[in-house]
Scaffold this motif. Structure first.
Motif, mmCIF file in Angstrom:
data_model
loop_
_atom_site.group_PDB
_atom_site.id
_atom_site.type_symbol
_atom_site.label_atom_id
_atom_site.label_comp_id
_atom_site.label_asym_id
_atom_site.label_seq_id
_atom_site.Cartn_x
_atom_site.Cartn_y
_atom_site.Cartn_z
ATOM 1 N N LEU A 243 5.248 21.726 -9.820
ATOM 2 C CA LEU A 243 5.256 20.584 -10.875
ATOM 3 C C LEU A 243 4.926 19.339 -10.083
ATOM 4 N N SER A 244 5.754 18.867 -9.099
ATOM 5 C CA SER A 244 5.617 17.512 -8.299
ATOM 6 C C SER A 244 5.666 18.049 -6.865
ATOM 7 N N ILE A 245 5.185 17.126 -6.104
ATOM 8 C CA ILE A 245 4.971 17.236 -4.583
ATOM 9 C C ILE A 245 4.967 16.119 -3.895
ATOM 10 N N VAL A 246 5.624 16.096 -2.811
ATOM 11 C CA VAL A 246 6.034 15.227 -1.916
ATOM 12 C C VAL A 246 5.573 15.558 -0.343
ATOM 13 N N SER A 247 5.136 14.301 0.373
ATOM 14 C CA SER A 247 4.627 14.672 1.932
ATOM 15 C C SER A 247 5.660 14.300 2.583
ATOM 16 N N LEU A 248 6.016 14.888 3.623
ATOM 17 C CA LEU A 248 7.080 14.621 4.823
ATOM 18 C C LEU A 248 6.841 15.654 6.033
ATOM 19 N N ASP A 249 7.134 15.151 7.083
ATOM 20 C CA ASP A 249 7.162 15.958 8.464
ATOM 21 C C ASP A 249 8.420 16.975 8.394
ATOM 22 N N VAL A 250 8.452 18.064 8.025
ATOM 23 C CA VAL A 250 9.526 19.063 7.934
ATOM 24 C C VAL A 250 10.100 19.352 9.380
ATOM 25 N N VAL A 259 6.287 19.462 0.303
ATOM 26 C CA VAL A 259 7.377 20.175 -0.260
ATOM 27 C C VAL A 259 6.951 19.961 -1.826
ATOM 28 N N THR A 260 7.114 21.117 -2.338
ATOM 29 C CA THR A 260 6.710 21.057 -4.109
ATOM 30 C C THR A 260 7.854 21.703 -4.837
ATOM 31 N N PHE A 293 11.674 16.062 -10.262
ATOM 32 C CA PHE A 293 11.297 15.168 -9.413
ATOM 33 C C PHE A 293 11.961 15.599 -8.034
ATOM 34 N N VAL A 294 10.734 15.260 -6.955
ATOM 35 C CA VAL A 294 11.353 15.272 -5.570
ATOM 36 C C VAL A 294 11.245 14.066 -4.896
ATOM 37 N N VAL A 295 12.141 13.628 -4.067
ATOM 38 C CA VAL A 295 12.009 12.588 -3.202
ATOM 39 C C VAL A 295 12.405 12.996 -1.598
#
Length: 390
Positions: A243-250, A259-260, A293-295
């Protein structure tokens, strides 16, 4: 199968899913406290924060789908906000962004209206208010999400919009708050979430699109060429109906990962960047029910990004702390908020150097402010919930 084998099988499932096995009876303490609430319009959803009047204090803006408006709140700088200023929009606004659309040094607001299938631009007057432009942007049928960036290298802000059940649409900005006609970009599924970043470290902006539809789909990357053109990747698995997507250096390798959220699986999914325009297979970890939602932000200050997600039917925000190796702590740290949490925004709202979370709560028509606890020097009265009406 005997009891010992059952336990071993259970532990192996958690390991394969990228989650450490839960430790019975051990919970991490909450790292946020609900400190403040304020009224919104009807059915608030998507939420953003920025310093719109350039006074060093973060402000908030939220779309209210139920009464076709967005609310703007000037930050006071102590974790509280002034009463809302309400701006009428098109029907059923579901998304908004902040960017300097007319190049005057002040952040403006763009609003995406679902029912009207339109985008409206509200220019910052520099006086603590906004003025809508005369252009009603029509991106196409069923727009549901929006992002921005300079996609053609002319230094002007452009828009990228996901169109449910069809494609992605790009609109080049003129640099004065107005936009050119939409350009369609085909994708391999039904677009939902969208995020912008540099995913191959070539200093050119790329676009990642979460795709739902048959086959459960995943994430497709549109590799930017710097001239308004894109090279499409294959679809990388990203859970069931992301549904939602966020970008980060995991995993702390200098490459942005994804991460979705998956409503179907009530989980979050990590897609790790290999640095060669490919991504590792799905890694899944726990969330609450119906993650919305993801942050991502470094809430603990350890240098590793963490994840917060609004779980819409749990009335909770769950926080998973990043370990810096591609995995996150389990179980999540749950924080109770008002009914039906939706959008979230992260920032230091009280000026203490710690990151806080604002979350919109649809069924109560409220924004809750979750202030980060100082785990070394806890502040008094941090858990006291205040309320300020509009």
């Amino acid at each position: 199968m005997n009891k010992r084998n059952l336990i071993i099988t259970f532990l192996m499932v958690f390991i394969l899913l990228g989650c450490p096995p839960p430790k019975a009876g051990k919970k991490m303490p909450r790292i946020f406290a609900l400190s403040y609430s304020m009224e919104t319009g009807k059915e608030p959803s998507f939420l953003i924060t920025d310093d719109f009047n350039r006074n060093g204090r973060l402000d908030l803006a939220v779309v209210n789908s139920g009464d076709h408006s967005f609310s703007f709140y000037k930050g006071i700088g102590d974790g509280t906000f002034n009463a809302q200023l309400v701006y009428k929009t098109g029907r059923d606004p579901i998304n908004l962004i902040s960017a300097d659309f007319n190049e005057d040094g002040y952040k403006d607001i763009g609003v995406l209206n679902y029912a009207d299938q339109s985008i409206e631009i509200f220019l910052n007057t520099r006086l603590g208010s906004f003025q809508k432009t005369k252009q009603l942007i029509k991106p196409g049928k069923i727009p549901i999400n929006m992002a921005f960036g300079d996609f053609n290298g002319d230094t002007k802000i452009d828009l990228m919009v996901t169109m449910r059940f069809s494609n992605v649409v790009m609109l080049f900005g003129k640099g004065n708050g107005y936009f050119l006609e939409p350009i369609s970009i085909n994708v391999k599924g039904q677009p939902t979430g969208i995020v912008v970043g540099n995913y191959n470290n070539d200093k050119i902006i790329d676009v990642a699109v979460a795709l739902a539809g048959n086959g459960n789909k995943g994430v497709q990357v549109l590799w930017g060429q710097g001239n308004g053109k894109f090279e499409s990747s294959k679809v990388f698995k990203a859970g069931k109906q992301p549904l939602s997507i966020v970008s980060l250096d995991v995993n702390n390798d200098g490459m942005l990962d994804f991460v979705t959220s998956s409503n179907s699986l009530h989980s979050l999914n990590t897609i790790v960047n290999n640095g060669d325009k490919t991504f590792d297979p799905l890694k899944e970890f726990a969330s609450g029910n119906f993650p919305k939602f993801v942050v991502a932000a470094d809430f603990t200050g350890d240098g590793f990004p963490d994840i917060a997600v609004s779980n819409s039917t749990d009335d909770r925000v769950s926080v998973s702390l990043g370990r810096g190796d591609g995995t996150f702590t389990y179980p999540p740290i749950y924080h109770t908020v008002d009914e039906h949490p939706q959008g979230m925004a992260v920032g230091d709202f009280d000026g203490d150097g710690l990151l806080d979370i604002a979350v919109s709560c649809r069924d109560k028509n409220l924004i809750n402010i979750l202030r980060k606890k100082d785990m070394i020097n806890p502040k008094p009265n941090l858990s006291q919930v205040k309320s300020k009406s509009s």
